[in-house]
Design an enzyme around this catalytic site. Structure first.
Site, PDB file in Angstrom:
ATOM      1  N   ASP A 155      -3.189  -1.263   5.012  1.00  0.00           N
ATOM      2  CA  ASP A 155      -2.121  -1.601   5.952  1.00  0.00           C
ATOM      3  C   ASP A 155      -1.742  -3.086   5.864  1.00  0.00           C
ATOM      4  O   ASP A 155      -2.328  -3.854   5.093  1.00  0.00           O
ATOM      5  CB  ASP A 155      -2.589  -1.198   7.370  1.00  0.00           C
ATOM      6  CG  ASP A 155      -1.462  -0.671   8.233  1.00  0.00           C
ATOM      7  OD1 ASP A 155      -0.301  -1.014   7.977  1.00  0.00           O
ATOM      8  OD2 ASP A 155      -1.764   0.078   9.197  1.00  0.00           O
ATOM      9  N   ASP A 207       6.721   3.269  11.059  1.00  0.00           N
ATOM     10  CA  ASP A 207       6.006   4.530  11.283  1.00  0.00           C
ATOM     11  C   ASP A 207       6.902   5.701  11.712  1.00  0.00           C
ATOM     12  O   ASP A 207       7.792   5.550  12.542  1.00  0.00           O
ATOM     13  CB  ASP A 207       4.958   4.348  12.387  1.00  0.00           C
ATOM     14  CG  ASP A 207       3.851   3.412  11.958  1.00  0.00           C
ATOM     15  OD1 ASP A 207       3.974   2.770  10.891  1.00  0.00           O
ATOM     16  OD2 ASP A 207       2.843   3.322  12.694  1.00  0.00           O
TER      17      ASP A 207
HETATM   18  C1  GLA Z   1       0.255   1.159  11.164  1.00  0.00           C
HETATM   19  C2  GLA Z   1       0.520   2.197  10.070  1.00  0.00           C
HETATM   20  C3  GLA Z   1       0.200   3.580  10.617  1.00  0.00           C
HETATM   21  C4  GLA Z   1      -1.255   3.633  11.073  1.00  0.00           C
HETATM   22  C5  GLA Z   1      -1.503   2.555  12.090  1.00  0.00           C
HETATM   23  C6  GLA Z   1      -2.986   2.439  12.437  1.00  0.00           C
HETATM   24  O1  GLA Z   1       1.140   1.309  12.228  1.00  0.00           O
HETATM   25  O2  GLA Z   1       1.844   2.126   9.619  1.00  0.00           O
HETATM   26  O3  GLA Z   1       0.458   4.565   9.632  1.00  0.00           O
HETATM   27  O4  GLA Z   1      -2.089   3.474   9.960  1.00  0.00           O
HETATM   28  O5  GLA Z   1      -1.085   1.277  11.629  1.00  0.00           O
HETATM   29  O6  GLA Z   1      -3.246   1.422  13.324  1.00  0.00           O
END
Ligand code: GLA
Length: 402
Positions: free
Chosen positions: A162, A217
């Site tokens: 991430d 997301d």
């Molecule tokens: C980010 C990523 C998600 C998930 C969260 C976890 O938002 O884009 O897909 O992995 O972190 O905290």
């Protein structure tokens, strides 16, 4: 003055330069050779804890999910990786080693990886290129080689990495460091870049990761949006249009994990989402509770005709060939010269949607057969094009074969 003809040495040098140019790898995605090569000839498939469980992860959940992956037929349909997202880690010890949550994972990660492997599946984990993950757990910044060695020792096969808390870090350099650390650890590990598309990873991530997120997301809804950037799948879809040139065997655009079977989508919407992710050559990481899913959800996730489109060996990402208001036609070329087509009605009432042969690169007079990939039915042979009634928020997916 007459120009001098080049001598034999010069001719040879030019010839070998030309040969070198012509023998460059077919795909610009192909990384330098190493243990991470050849891991994603088609988009990776599996399950990830985040969309449904967020921080509520444990070894029980992962074991039960692996069991369900087998008993539901998902493993046999091609789903392979069981990935724990954020929140499995709580600290670093005095030597800088990452510490696994002892309450939620009392048997430790090696035992859990062994269990997942014993089911004929692969095991994945999550970290972050910055100092902390998005949920504030320790990130891998400054510990890349140490963490990669730890993952390899546990038997990790997939790393989602991430981009929270990265400060002034350079994205390409940060992801390249982890790629090199994984190579050095010597275990084949699929490297999933989760940089949210903020720095156009499709321009630099090929050869570093096997997949790269292209957006913020996905959320458990059809068309919602929230302040921090999360959104329903139809908005994610819009951001894929134009990225098709950057994906191919070895490196894939990742429009984020599936919300199929989660309570924010109806079955009709889940089918549309899955059809579109298939035509986009998207990685397919299920994000629902596999232990309790309905038979309708299981049938969507294991539809072998739709999965065959997603996993087509030509590896060509589909694109939008027609948009008239809420009515969209998406198409993808397949290895045998046929085309997959998704007719997607984003609107609020049923509508007629179509595709013409020239839109998918066929001459208008060509006669082609149409197969419905959801009804598993041959619909006949047609010239010029084809159209069909599509329900609101729904999609029809067909294969067109000359
Ligand atoms: C980010 C990523 C998600 C998930 C969260 C976890 O938002 O884009 O897909 O992995 O972190 O905290």
């Amino acid at each position: 003055m007459t120009p001098r003809r080049p001598g034999p040495a010069v001719v040879l040098a030019i010839a070998s330069l030309l040969a070198a140019t012509l023998t460059l790898p077919a795909s610009a995605q192909d990384p330098v050779s190493g243990p991470l090569d050849g891991l994603a000839p088609t988009p990776p498939m599996g399950w990830n804890s985040w969309n449904r469980f967020a921080c509520d992860v444990s070894e029980t959940l992962i074991r039960e999910t692996a069991d369900a992956m087998v008993s539901s037929g998902m493993r046999d349909a091609g789903y392979e990786y069981v990935v724990i997202d954020d929140c499995w880690q709580v600290d670093r010890d005095a030597n800088g080693e990452i510490v696994v949550d002892p309450e939620r994972f009392p048997s430790g990660m090696k035992a859990l990886a062994d269990y997942v492997h014993s089911k004929g599946l692969k095991f994945g984990i999550y970290s972050d290129a910055g100092t902390a993950t998005c949920q504030g757990r320790p990130g891998s910044r400054g510990h890349e080689y140490q963490d990669a060695r730890t993952y390899a020792a546990w038997g990790v096969d997939y790393l989602k990495y991430d981009w929270c808390n990265h400060g002034t870090q350079d994205p390409e350099a940060s992801y390249r460091t982890m790629r090199q650390a994984l190579e050095a650890a010597g275990r084949p590990i699929v490297f999933s870049i989760c940089e949210w598309g903020s720095n156009q990873p499709w321009l630099w991530a090929g050869g570093i990761g096997h997949l790269w997120r292209t957006t913020s997301d996905i959320l458990n809804c059809y068309d919602c949006r929230v302040d921090w950037g999360g959104m329903g799948f139809i908005h994610i879809l819009d951001l894929q249009d134009g990225l098709e040139a950057y994906a191919g065997p070895g490196g894939w655009n990742d429009p984020d994990m599936l919300e199929v079977g989660n309570d924010g989508l109806t079955d009709i919407e889940s089918k549309a989402h899955f059809s579109l992710w298939a035509i986009l050559a998207s990685p397919l990481m299920a994000g629902n509770d596999l232990r309790t899913m309905s038979s309708a959800t299981r049938e969507i996730l294991t539809n072998h005709e739709v999965l065959a489109v997603n996993q087509d060996p030509l590896g060509r990402q589909g694109r939008r060939v027609r948009k008239r208001g809420d009515l969209e036609t998406w198409a993808r070329e397949l290895h045998d010269g046929s085309r997959a087509v998704v007719l997607f009605n984003r609107g609020e009432s049923d509508a007629d949607l179509g595709v013409s042969w020239p839109e998918i690169g066929y001459p208008a007079r060509l006669e082609a057969s149409i197969r419905d990939l959801w009804r598993h039915e041959e619909l006949g042979r047609f010239s010029g094009g084809w159209s069909v009634r599509v329900p609101a928020h729904g999609a029809v997916m067909v294969r067109v074969s000359p």
